[in-house]
Write a protein that holds these residues in place. Structure first.
Motif, PDB file in Angstrom:
ATOM      1  N   GLY A   1       0.832  -1.201   0.000  1.00  0.00           N
ATOM      2  CA  GLY A   1       0.000   0.000   0.000  1.00  0.00           C
ATOM      3  C   GLY A   1       0.860   1.241   0.000  1.00  0.00           C
ATOM      4  N   SER A   2       0.255   2.379  -0.289  1.00  0.00           N
ATOM      5  CA  SER A   2       1.025   3.626  -0.353  1.00  0.00           C
ATOM      6  C   SER A   2       1.063   4.315   1.002  1.00  0.00           C
ATOM      7  CB  SER A   2       0.411   4.577  -1.388  1.00  0.00           C
ATOM      8  OG  SER A   2      -0.812   5.100  -0.911  1.00  0.00           O
ATOM      9  N   GLY A   3       2.049   5.201   1.159  1.00  0.00           N
ATOM     10  CA  GLY A   3       2.110   6.004   2.368  1.00  0.00           C
ATOM     11  C   GLY A   3       0.875   6.863   2.529  1.00  0.00           C
ATOM     12  N   LEU A   4       0.251   7.205   1.402  1.00  0.00           N
ATOM     13  CA  LEU A   4      -0.969   8.002   1.446  1.00  0.00           C
ATOM     14  C   LEU A   4      -2.089   7.247   2.166  1.00  0.00           C
ATOM     15  CD1 LEU A   4      -1.544  10.851   0.322  1.00  0.00           C
ATOM     16  CD2 LEU A   4      -2.652   9.748  -1.622  1.00  0.00           C
ATOM     17  N   GLU A   5      -2.118   5.936   1.991  1.00  0.00           N
ATOM     18  CA  GLU A   5      -3.120   5.114   2.679  1.00  0.00           C
ATOM     19  C   GLU A   5      -2.915   5.163   4.188  1.00  0.00           C
ATOM     20  OE1 GLU A   5      -4.184   0.362   3.155  1.00  0.00           O
ATOM     21  OE2 GLU A   5      -3.270   1.068   1.290  1.00  0.00           O
ATOM     22  N   LEU A   6      -1.652   5.054   4.615  1.00  0.00           N
ATOM     23  CA  LEU A   6      -1.364   5.144   6.043  1.00  0.00           C
ATOM     24  C   LEU A   6      -1.680   6.533   6.565  1.00  0.00           C
ATOM     25  CD1 LEU A   6      -0.255   4.020   8.678  1.00  0.00           C
ATOM     26  CD2 LEU A   6       2.063   4.565   7.878  1.00  0.00           C
ATOM     27  N   LEU A   7      -1.365   7.552   5.775  1.00  0.00           N
ATOM     28  CA  LEU A   7      -1.659   8.929   6.178  1.00  0.00           C
ATOM     29  C   LEU A   7      -3.155   9.107   6.426  1.00  0.00           C
ATOM     30  CD1 LEU A   7      -0.668  11.865   6.600  1.00  0.00           C
ATOM     31  CD2 LEU A   7      -0.992  12.209   4.141  1.00  0.00           C
ATOM     32  N   ARG A   8      -3.982   8.537   5.560  1.00  0.00           N
ATOM     33  CA  ARG A   8      -5.435   8.628   5.744  1.00  0.00           C
ATOM     34  C   ARG A   8      -5.862   7.962   7.051  1.00  0.00           C
ATOM     35  NH1 ARG A   8      -5.702   7.560  -0.065  1.00  0.00           N
ATOM     36  NH2 ARG A   8      -6.433   9.453  -1.131  1.00  0.00           N
ATOM     37  N   ARG A   9      -5.251   6.832   7.381  1.00  0.00           N
ATOM     38  CA  ARG A   9      -5.593   6.141   8.630  1.00  0.00           C
ATOM     39  C   ARG A   9      -5.193   6.989   9.833  1.00  0.00           C
ATOM     40  NH1 ARG A   9      -3.728  -0.017   8.850  1.00  0.00           N
ATOM     41  NH2 ARG A   9      -4.995   0.147  10.756  1.00  0.00           N
ATOM     42  N   ILE A  10      -4.018   7.596   9.760  1.00  0.00           N
ATOM     43  CA  ILE A  10      -3.541   8.425  10.867  1.00  0.00           C
ATOM     44  C   ILE A  10      -4.467   9.617  11.092  1.00  0.00           C
ATOM     45  CG2 ILE A  10      -1.681   9.970  11.620  1.00  0.00           C
ATOM     46  CD1 ILE A  10       0.280   8.107  10.143  1.00  0.00           C
ATOM     47  N   LYS A  11      -4.781  10.331  10.019  1.00  0.00           N
ATOM     48  CA  LYS A  11      -5.576  11.546  10.140  1.00  0.00           C
ATOM     49  C   LYS A  11      -7.062  11.259  10.319  1.00  0.00           C
ATOM     50  CE  LYS A  11      -2.009  14.190   9.798  1.00  0.00           C
ATOM     51  NZ  LYS A  11      -1.539  14.983  10.978  1.00  0.00           N
ATOM     52  N   GLY A  12      -7.479  10.023  10.026  1.00  0.00           N
ATOM     53  CA  GLY A  12      -8.874   9.667  10.211  1.00  0.00           C
ATOM     54  C   GLY A  12      -9.191   9.101  11.572  1.00  0.00           C
ATOM     55  N   ASN A  13      -8.163   8.885  12.392  1.00  0.00           N
ATOM     56  CA  ASN A  13      -8.337   8.332  13.727  1.00  0.00           C
ATOM     57  C   ASN A  13      -8.255   9.469  14.739  1.00  0.00           C
ATOM     58  OD1 ASN A  13      -7.940   7.137  16.294  1.00  0.00           O
ATOM     59  ND2 ASN A  13      -7.021   5.324  15.385  1.00  0.00           N
ATOM     60  N   GLU A  14      -9.279   9.600  15.585  1.00  0.00           N
ATOM     61  CA  GLU A  14      -9.311  10.697  16.553  1.00  0.00           C
ATOM     62  C   GLU A  14      -8.103  10.684  17.479  1.00  0.00           C
ATOM     63  OE1 GLU A  14     -12.342  12.538  19.945  1.00  0.00           O
ATOM     64  OE2 GLU A  14     -12.986  10.904  18.635  1.00  0.00           O
ATOM     65  N   VAL A  15      -7.571   9.491  17.761  1.00  0.00           N
ATOM     66  CA  VAL A  15      -6.436   9.372  18.679  1.00  0.00           C
ATOM     67  C   VAL A  15      -5.145   9.871  18.045  1.00  0.00           C
ATOM     68  CG1 VAL A  15      -5.030   7.738  20.017  1.00  0.00           C
ATOM     69  CG2 VAL A  15      -7.516   7.442  19.891  1.00  0.00           C
ATOM     70  N   THR A  16      -4.996   9.694  16.729  1.00  0.00           N
ATOM     71  CA  THR A  16      -3.716   9.991  16.068  1.00  0.00           C
ATOM     72  C   THR A  16      -3.767  11.175  15.104  1.00  0.00           C
ATOM     73  OG1 THR A  16      -4.206   8.399  14.287  1.00  0.00           O
ATOM     74  CG2 THR A  16      -3.016   7.584  16.204  1.00  0.00           C
ATOM     75  N   ARG A  17      -4.921  11.801  14.935  1.00  0.00           N
ATOM     76  CA  ARG A  17      -5.054  12.815  13.885  1.00  0.00           C
ATOM     77  C   ARG A  17      -4.141  14.014  14.080  1.00  0.00           C
ATOM     78  NH1 ARG A  17     -11.217  14.725  14.716  1.00  0.00           N
ATOM     79  NH2 ARG A  17     -11.411  12.599  13.874  1.00  0.00           N
ATOM     80  N   GLU A  18      -3.728  14.290  15.337  1.00  0.00           N
ATOM     81  CA  GLU A  18      -2.847  15.431  15.579  1.00  0.00           C
ATOM     82  C   GLU A  18      -1.373  15.079  15.418  1.00  0.00           C
ATOM     83  OE1 GLU A  18      -3.913  18.494  16.011  1.00  0.00           O
ATOM     84  OE2 GLU A  18      -5.969  17.740  15.847  1.00  0.00           O
ATOM     85  N   LEU A  19      -1.072  13.807  15.128  1.00  0.00           N
ATOM     86  CA  LEU A  19       0.311  13.377  14.958  1.00  0.00           C
ATOM     87  C   LEU A  19       0.891  14.028  13.704  1.00  0.00           C
ATOM     88  CD1 LEU A  19       2.712  11.483  15.665  1.00  0.00           C
ATOM     89  CD2 LEU A  19       1.551   9.703  14.325  1.00  0.00           C
TER      90      LEU A  19
END
Length: 236
Positions: A60-78
């Motif tokens: 998968g692409s880094g963009l996919e991981l980025l979406r998971r990070i920013k879509g999770n309330e716990v990690t979106r500010e990372l």
């Protein structure tokens, strides 16, 4: 800053090794992952302070991981810096639109990357004290790094927060993209001016709620850049 922890997500060992040495020499603790699955596990378990994320990854692409990070309330500010060999503007803007806080194009000098990391972490919670600012129903609380529009708390990334804080501290003056980069990103950080437009668009979107629309406070000044102004806006 010496206790900060950075996660490197890249499938090329040579790049991870180079980044790890540069980060450790600058006093950072380092985590490494070579795929999306391992990276996300480390993000949840270890809670790094920043992620260096390669665009192209196995599985998968880094963009996919980025979406998971920013879509999770716990990690979106990372905060996330994308590492990419893609030079097409559309690809770079796509990463910023998804939520990347910055990007750097390969090949890059470790010194430049360290400047980007330092500047981004400085803008995160725990950085410089920011006063409480208010324009009509828009309130920016520097101590808690929260923004309210009326009774509603706004969701906003660290770069948008600092951009708004700068604008609210310097109203009614037009700033060029270059000046905004120097003031908000830092004079020693090399970022393309197009990045400013992406974050301005994000900031305007964040200033729109079902009850209020304050996006017009961020005005485009043709031939110059942008200005924060409440003049001429209807009383709300």
């Amino acid at each position: 800053m010496s206790e900060r922890q950075v996660l490197i997500v890249d499938d090329e060992f040579a790049i991870r090794d180079m980044l790890r040495m540069a980060l450790e020499l600058s006093g950072f603790r380092v985590l490494e992952a070579e795929n999306i699955r391992d990276a996300y596990t480390l993000i949840i378990d270890e809670r790094p302070d920043l992620v260096l994320l390669d665009w192209m990854l196995p599985g998968g692409s880094g963009l996919e991981l980025l979406r998971r990070i920013k879509g999770n309330e716990v990690t979106r500010e990372l905060p996330v810096i994308m590492l990419t060999a893609k030079t097409a503007e559309d690809n770079l803007v796509q990463g910023l639109d998804v939520g990347a806080d910055d990007y750097i194009t390969k090949p890059f000098a470790p010194r430049e990357l360290m400047a980007r990391i330092t500047a981004l972490l400085r803008r995160m919670p725990g950085g410089e004290h920011l006063e409480k600012l208010q324009v009509q129903d828009l309130v920016l609380d520097g101590d808690s790094r929260r923004i309210f529009l009326g009774e509603r708390a706004l969701e906003m990334g660290p770069t948008e927060f600092n951009l708004l804080q700068f604008f609210m501290s310097h109203p009614e003056r037009a700033y060029s993209r270059s000046q905004l980069l120097d003031q908000v990103w830092g004079a020693n950080v090399y970022v393309e001016e197009r990045t400013v437009d992406v974050h301005i668009r994000r900031l305007r979107k964040a200033l729109q709620t079902p009850d209020n629309d304050y996006s017009d406070l961020i005005q485009t000044v043709r031939g110059t850049g942008y200005r924060f102004s409440a003049r001429g806006t209807a009383a709300r």
